[in-house]
Design an enzyme around this catalytic site. Structure first.
Site, mmCIF file in Angstrom:
data_model
loop_
_atom_site.group_PDB
_atom_site.id
_atom_site.type_symbol
_atom_site.label_atom_id
_atom_site.label_comp_id
_atom_site.label_asym_id
_atom_site.label_seq_id
_atom_site.Cartn_x
_atom_site.Cartn_y
_atom_site.Cartn_z
ATOM 1 N N LYS A 131 11.133 4.079 -6.882
ATOM 2 C CA LYS A 131 11.508 4.554 -8.205
ATOM 3 C C LYS A 131 12.917 4.072 -8.515
ATOM 4 C CE LYS A 131 12.087 8.837 -10.842
ATOM 5 N NZ LYS A 131 12.042 10.322 -10.802
ATOM 6 N N ASP A 147 -2.235 -3.335 -11.378
ATOM 7 C CA ASP A 147 -1.499 -3.481 -10.126
ATOM 8 C C ASP A 147 -1.567 -4.913 -9.611
ATOM 9 O OD1 ASP A 147 -0.381 -0.988 -9.691
ATOM 10 O OD2 ASP A 147 -2.103 -0.209 -8.607
#
Length: 377
Positions: free
Chosen positions: A103, A174
């Protein structure tokens, strides 16, 4: 160690430190590893969570993990602690590429962000895969494949006409993010030949999902009409859809009038191409339902495998709709070396074929922390 029977790949000598997990990053680094890069897959002490995404399993490792982590060396580090951070810095001293999907802000918190690392390692190429990037209205928020499909319009055009919008049946966002990350890394390696400097590569699921909206985005931009699901039918071309036969469905992808005339002749109905309802692609789109009905009648007695090959040899794009087992067992799959085997490992081969420096299967996916002893850790 390199496999003795496989020649060095085109990325031989390139060292990649891989902090990524799950799919986008590992898919990218497997591409690099297949072509000779020395990829160090660094996992937290508990491992990449996909090791447990089973059944099925190969030994104790889920097939999901096995599918995207071959040709890598395995290391285990706790990057939240000072010792792990120092060991990472030691690995980066001679690395070419760092790839991660933390993140945004996590590595910065640990003193390992790009601004810090680029000062210590100016040649390092730092590739970050994230959901939305580090700034902007959604910056720093987590991203997931299916959510990106929903948010970026892919679900809205996928599914049957009048039915529910559906997810594409594989993690396409993805994987295309991993492909774009691999392309970005190769571009940056090439540019470094001139500048001698690395750079930061900002690859997001959001951007990559939007990039897949062809032809729906340009259709909307230039018509003002909102695209809708059309099942297997193409919004711009007809016939470009699935049709029934006596032994299962066949897909036709007829892109021009010449191909349509060949289709009509191969079906034994040459007059079909002279029917004014079907004379041009625009006519065929306008009369798609009638065309579908007539083609279904003509195809009813044909075998999809045999007839699709006849059509291909006549210059008409067509294919039997096969399941995964049929696709993997097809003779052309073997001819193209698209299934790799070594010991207990079986996986999809690389689609990237180079004549002098082909990719190859050098090692099976690593056990968790398998190379820690090699580094004296």
């Amino acid at each position: 160690m390199p496999h003795p029977l496989i020649p060095p790949g085109s990325l031989s000598g390139c060292k990649v430190v891989d902090l990524s997990r799950v799919l986008g990053g590992p898919y990218c680094t497997q591409i690099l590893a297949d072509h000779g890069a020395d990829v160090l897959k660094i996992e937290p002490p508990d491992g990449d969570e996909t090791r447990g995404w089973g059944p099925p399993f190969l030994g104790k490792t889920a097939s999901y993990f096995v599918g995207v982590n071959r040709n890598k060396r395995g290391l285990s580090l706790d990057l939240s602690g000072e010792q792990g951070q120092q060991r990472l810095r030691a690995l980066l001293a001679d690395a070419d590429v760092l790839i991660e999907n933390f993140k945004p802000g996590t590595l910065e918190k640990w003193g390992l962000g790009y601004a810090t690392l680029s000062e210590a390692f100016p040649r390092l190429i730092h590739c970050r895969i994230s959901g939305f990037g580090g700034d902007g209205p959604l910056g720093g928020l987590p991203g997931y494949d299916a959510c990106a499909q929903a948010m970026c319009g892919l679900m809205s055009v996928n599914g049957e006409d009048g039915g529910e919008s559906t997810r594409v049946g594989l993690p396409v966002v993805d994987m295309v993010t991993g492909l774009n990350a691999a392309v970005a890394i190769l571009l940056a390696l090439n540019e470094r030949q001139r500048s001698g400097l690395g750079q930061f590569l900002d690859i997001t699921l959001y951007d990559c999902a939007l990039s897949l909206l062809h032809p729906h985005a340009p259709n909307y931009i230039y018509s003002g009409k909102l695209p809708r699901p059309t099942g297997n039918a193409h919004p711009n071309i007809a016939p470009y859809e699935t049709l029934p036969t006596n032994r299962g469905p066949i897909f036709l992808a007829v892109g021009n009038n010449r191909q349509f005339a060949s289709l009509a002749r191969t079906l034994g109905a040459p007059a079909l191409a002279e029917d004014p309802r079907f004379a041009t692609n625009a006519d065929r789109l306008k009369n798609r339902a009638a065309l579908h009905e007539r083609l279904a009648e003509l195809l009813r007695e044909h075998d999809p495998v045999e007839f699709s090959e006849r059509l291909l040899r006549a210059g008409v794009p067509a294919a039997a709709v096969q399941n995964v087992a049929q696709a993997l067992d097809h003779p052309h799959t073997a001819h193209r070396n698209m299934v790799w085997r070594r010991g207990d490992y079986v996986g999809l081969g690389t689609p990237i074929k180079l004549s002098r420096t082909p990719g190859g299967l050098r090692s099976s996916p690593p056990d968790l922390g398998a190379s820690n002893d090699e580094f004296g850790w």
